[in-house]
Design a protein around this motif. Structure first.
Motif, PDB file in Angstrom:
ATOM      1  N   LYS A 149       0.827  -1.292  -0.073  1.00  0.00           N
ATOM      2  CA  LYS A 149       0.121  -0.028  -0.081  1.00  0.00           C
ATOM      3  C   LYS A 149       0.781   1.290  -0.010  1.00  0.00           C
ATOM      4  N   ASP A 150       2.215   1.135   0.624  1.00  0.00           N
ATOM      5  CA  ASP A 150       3.037   2.220   0.645  1.00  0.00           C
ATOM      6  C   ASP A 150       3.778   2.238  -0.691  1.00  0.00           C
ATOM      7  N   VAL A 151       3.834   1.290  -1.508  1.00  0.00           N
ATOM      8  CA  VAL A 151       4.548   1.592  -2.897  1.00  0.00           C
ATOM      9  C   VAL A 151       3.907   2.030  -3.957  1.00  0.00           C
ATOM     10  N   ILE A 152       2.387   1.606  -3.892  1.00  0.00           N
ATOM     11  CA  ILE A 152       1.586   2.145  -4.905  1.00  0.00           C
ATOM     12  C   ILE A 152       1.174   3.615  -5.238  1.00  0.00           C
ATOM     13  N   VAL A 153       1.498   4.211  -4.207  1.00  0.00           N
ATOM     14  CA  VAL A 153       1.278   5.724  -4.105  1.00  0.00           C
ATOM     15  C   VAL A 153       2.639   6.607  -4.942  1.00  0.00           C
ATOM     16  N   TYR A 154       3.587   5.654  -5.399  1.00  0.00           N
ATOM     17  CA  TYR A 154       4.611   6.297  -6.124  1.00  0.00           C
ATOM     18  C   TYR A 154       4.309   6.325  -7.423  1.00  0.00           C
ATOM     19  N   ASP A 155       4.423   7.230  -8.299  1.00  0.00           N
ATOM     20  CA  ASP A 155       4.177   7.173  -9.659  1.00  0.00           C
ATOM     21  C   ASP A 155       5.538   6.790 -10.593  1.00  0.00           C
ATOM     22  N   CYS A 156       5.389   5.704 -11.298  1.00  0.00           N
ATOM     23  CA  CYS A 156       6.822   5.535 -12.107  1.00  0.00           C
ATOM     24  C   CYS A 156       6.470   5.400 -13.547  1.00  0.00           C
ATOM     25  N   GLY A 157       5.441   6.335 -14.026  1.00  0.00           N
ATOM     26  CA  GLY A 157       5.484   6.640 -15.643  1.00  0.00           C
ATOM     27  C   GLY A 157       5.344   7.831 -16.075  1.00  0.00           C
ATOM     28  N   LEU A 158       5.298   8.977 -15.268  1.00  0.00           N
ATOM     29  CA  LEU A 158       5.070  10.402 -15.893  1.00  0.00           C
ATOM     30  C   LEU A 158       6.517  10.949 -15.925  1.00  0.00           C
ATOM     31  N   LYS A 159       7.587  10.505 -15.281  1.00  0.00           N
ATOM     32  CA  LYS A 159       8.782  11.278 -15.401  1.00  0.00           C
ATOM     33  C   LYS A 159       9.499  10.735 -16.814  1.00  0.00           C
ATOM     34  N   THR A 160       9.936  11.699 -17.596  1.00  0.00           N
ATOM     35  CA  THR A 160      10.623  11.573 -18.991  1.00  0.00           C
ATOM     36  C   THR A 160      11.751  10.748 -18.771  1.00  0.00           C
ATOM     37  N   HIS A 161      11.840   9.396 -19.466  1.00  0.00           N
ATOM     38  CA  HIS A 161      13.015   8.615 -19.421  1.00  0.00           C
ATOM     39  C   HIS A 161      13.990   9.044 -20.510  1.00  0.00           C
ATOM     40  N   THR A 162      14.922   9.658 -20.201  1.00  0.00           N
ATOM     41  CA  THR A 162      16.050  10.427 -21.209  1.00  0.00           C
ATOM     42  C   THR A 162      16.828   9.076 -22.084  1.00  0.00           C
ATOM     43  N   LYS A 163      16.560   7.932 -21.715  1.00  0.00           N
ATOM     44  CA  LYS A 163      17.359   6.886 -22.473  1.00  0.00           C
ATOM     45  C   LYS A 163      16.232   6.423 -23.382  1.00  0.00           C
ATOM     46  N   PHE A 164      14.983   6.508 -23.210  1.00  0.00           N
ATOM     47  CA  PHE A 164      14.077   6.034 -24.129  1.00  0.00           C
ATOM     48  C   PHE A 164      12.914   7.137 -24.485  1.00  0.00           C
ATOM     49  N   PRO A 165      13.369   8.065 -25.654  1.00  0.00           N
ATOM     50  CA  PRO A 165      12.649   9.132 -25.717  1.00  0.00           C
ATOM     51  C   PRO A 165      11.193   8.783 -26.476  1.00  0.00           C
ATOM     52  N   GLU A 166      10.976   7.596 -26.956  1.00  0.00           N
ATOM     53  CA  GLU A 166       9.696   7.146 -27.565  1.00  0.00           C
ATOM     54  C   GLU A 166       8.918   6.561 -26.553  1.00  0.00           C
ATOM     55  N   GLN A 167       9.252   6.455 -25.334  1.00  0.00           N
ATOM     56  CA  GLN A 167       8.356   5.823 -24.330  1.00  0.00           C
ATOM     57  C   GLN A 167       7.415   6.733 -23.970  1.00  0.00           C
ATOM     58  N   GLU A 168       5.993   6.375 -24.093  1.00  0.00           N
ATOM     59  CA  GLU A 168       4.879   6.925 -23.561  1.00  0.00           C
ATOM     60  C   GLU A 168       4.890   7.432 -22.102  1.00  0.00           C
ATOM     61  N   LYS A 169       4.629   8.860 -21.771  1.00  0.00           N
ATOM     62  CA  LYS A 169       4.337   9.182 -20.503  1.00  0.00           C
ATOM     63  C   LYS A 169       3.070   8.877 -20.014  1.00  0.00           C
ATOM     64  N   MET A 170       2.939   8.336 -18.815  1.00  0.00           N
ATOM     65  CA  MET A 170       1.290   7.941 -18.379  1.00  0.00           C
ATOM     66  C   MET A 170       1.583   7.706 -16.828  1.00  0.00           C
ATOM     67  N   ILE A 171       0.356   7.936 -15.951  1.00  0.00           N
ATOM     68  CA  ILE A 171       0.605   7.465 -14.832  1.00  0.00           C
ATOM     69  C   ILE A 171       0.665   6.067 -14.703  1.00  0.00           C
ATOM     70  N   ALA A 172       1.496   5.595 -13.758  1.00  0.00           N
ATOM     71  CA  ALA A 172       1.665   4.125 -13.677  1.00  0.00           C
ATOM     72  C   ALA A 172       2.348   3.797 -12.466  1.00  0.00           C
ATOM     73  N   HIS A 173       1.902   2.572 -11.820  1.00  0.00           N
ATOM     74  CA  HIS A 173       2.266   2.026 -10.563  1.00  0.00           C
ATOM     75  C   HIS A 173       2.887   0.924 -10.593  1.00  0.00           C
ATOM     76  N   LYS A 174       3.810   0.583  -9.761  1.00  0.00           N
ATOM     77  CA  LYS A 174       4.525  -0.981  -9.790  1.00  0.00           C
ATOM     78  C   LYS A 174       3.342  -1.899  -9.376  1.00  0.00           C
ATOM     79  N   PRO A 175       2.939  -2.770 -10.292  1.00  0.00           N
ATOM     80  CA  PRO A 175       1.956  -3.669 -10.160  1.00  0.00           C
ATOM     81  C   PRO A 175       2.392  -5.071  -9.352  1.00  0.00           C
ATOM     82  N   LEU A 176       1.392  -5.749  -8.770  1.00  0.00           N
ATOM     83  CA  LEU A 176       1.654  -6.905  -8.325  1.00  0.00           C
ATOM     84  C   LEU A 176       1.741  -8.205  -9.432  1.00  0.00           C
ATOM     85  N   LEU A 177       2.504  -9.117  -9.294  1.00  0.00           N
ATOM     86  CA  LEU A 177       2.700 -10.074 -10.350  1.00  0.00           C
ATOM     87  C   LEU A 177       1.231 -10.661 -10.674  1.00  0.00           C
ATOM     88  N   LEU A 178       0.548 -10.936  -9.738  1.00  0.00           N
ATOM     89  CA  LEU A 178      -0.804 -11.493  -9.808  1.00  0.00           C
ATOM     90  C   LEU A 178      -1.551 -10.382 -10.648  1.00  0.00           C
TER      91      LEU A 178
END
Length: 311
Positions: free
Chosen positions: A105-134
């Protein structure tokens, strides 16, 4: 709830492809499709499926409350994540945000998709959280049932180091058992590969779960024979940095009946050269580029399978 989820996945698997084959060429989407979507997220895996990958490649870590979570680093990476209040994370502080010491519950409040990834300029920016494997399994199996109609494999990396034991992750035996127990409830083992750079992990799986295919991840320049001697057995897959390969190395591994699937192959010229050398597959951030070369599954415009060259 847990039993209901298991039944839901089993129904989807029953209604998907009727049989699973190891393709002659195994196209693996690295962390989903990292060049196109935020890594290790459900949108990245769906994108990879739509480009015809035969395997999705992903990384798992363990949370404080023993959840199996997708993440390449066992902490909130300064390179891709933002704080819960959308501020930057510094390199100096990222390791203090160890996922192993955080509940899910403390991990999913971090966004890991909106920040521009300098190594991957084609990567689409979007709200994204680290998902469970399930959650990833549910999404992928649902997509297979409703769209692609072809069962892909899961290449799951256990990320551990001796210095990280009990600091960033459980010891290899506990780490492995948690992952095994989760997978064992929801997926058939013929669709699973466990990979690791940590040979302690691979040795443990070989001894306790000998039915599971294992991939030895390699980033050192040691001769193949030296690495295999250190490992102590012949793995199903030898998975080195692609720059370490040449035709002689590939032939020597094929003679041992070890499949060769290098990482991370992103440039079309490298893909074509390695395919010509006889590798059994590639791991790439850009499954779209591989699809343009005719690698992987042949899909129609709706992301459904038209047919594939199988064994």
């Amino acid at each position: 709830m847990r039993l209901g989820m298991r039944l839901f996945i089993l129904v989807m698997m029953t209604n998907a492809a009727s049989a699973q084959y190891i393709p002659k060429f195994d196209l693996q989407g690295h962390r989903g499709a990292r060049g196109l979507k935020p890594e290790n997220t459900i949108p990245a895996f769906i994108a990879a499926l739509n480009y015809g990958v035969t395997t999705i490649e992903l990384d798992v870590v363990i949370t404080k409350d023993k959840q199996v979570l997708l993440s390449h680093e066992p902490w909130m990476s300064a390179e891709i994540c933002l704080t819960p209040d959308s501020n930057l994370i510094s390199k100096a502080e990222e390791k203090s945000l160890a996922i192993y010491h955080m509940d899910y519950k403390d991990v999913i409040v971090y966004d890991c998709g909106l920040k521009t990834h300098t190594k991957f300029p084609e990567q689409e920016k979007m709200i994204a959280h680290k998902p469970l494997l399930l959650d990833v399994i549910v999404a992928v199996e649902n997509h297979i049932k409703n769209y692609s109609h072809y069962e892909v494999d899961y290449n799951i990396e256990i990320k551990s180091t001796k210095t990280g034991d009990k600091k960033f992750h459980p010891a290899p035996d506990e780490y492995s058992d948690i992952v095994f127990q989760l997978i064992d409830q929801y997926l058939p083992w013929e669709r699973i590969v466990i990979q690791s750079f940590d040979f302690r992990v691979l040795k443990y799986w070989k001894k306790k779960y000998p039915q599971v295919r294992l991939a030895a991840l390699i980033e050192n320049s040691n001769p193949v024979e030296a690495n295999l001697k250190t490992l102590g057995f012949l793995p199903s897959i030898y998975s080195p940095d692609f720059k370490l390969l040449n035709p002689e190395v590939i032939n020597s591994l094929r003679q041992k009946k070890i499949r060769v699937i290098p990482w991370t192959v992103n440039e079309p010229e490298d893909m074509k050269r390695l395919k010509g050398w006889g590798v059994d597959g590639i791991i790439t951030d850009y499954p779209n580029r591989a699809a343009e070369l005719g690698l992987g599954l042949k899909l129609n415009g709706n992301g459904k399978q038209n047919g594939v060259n199988k064994k």
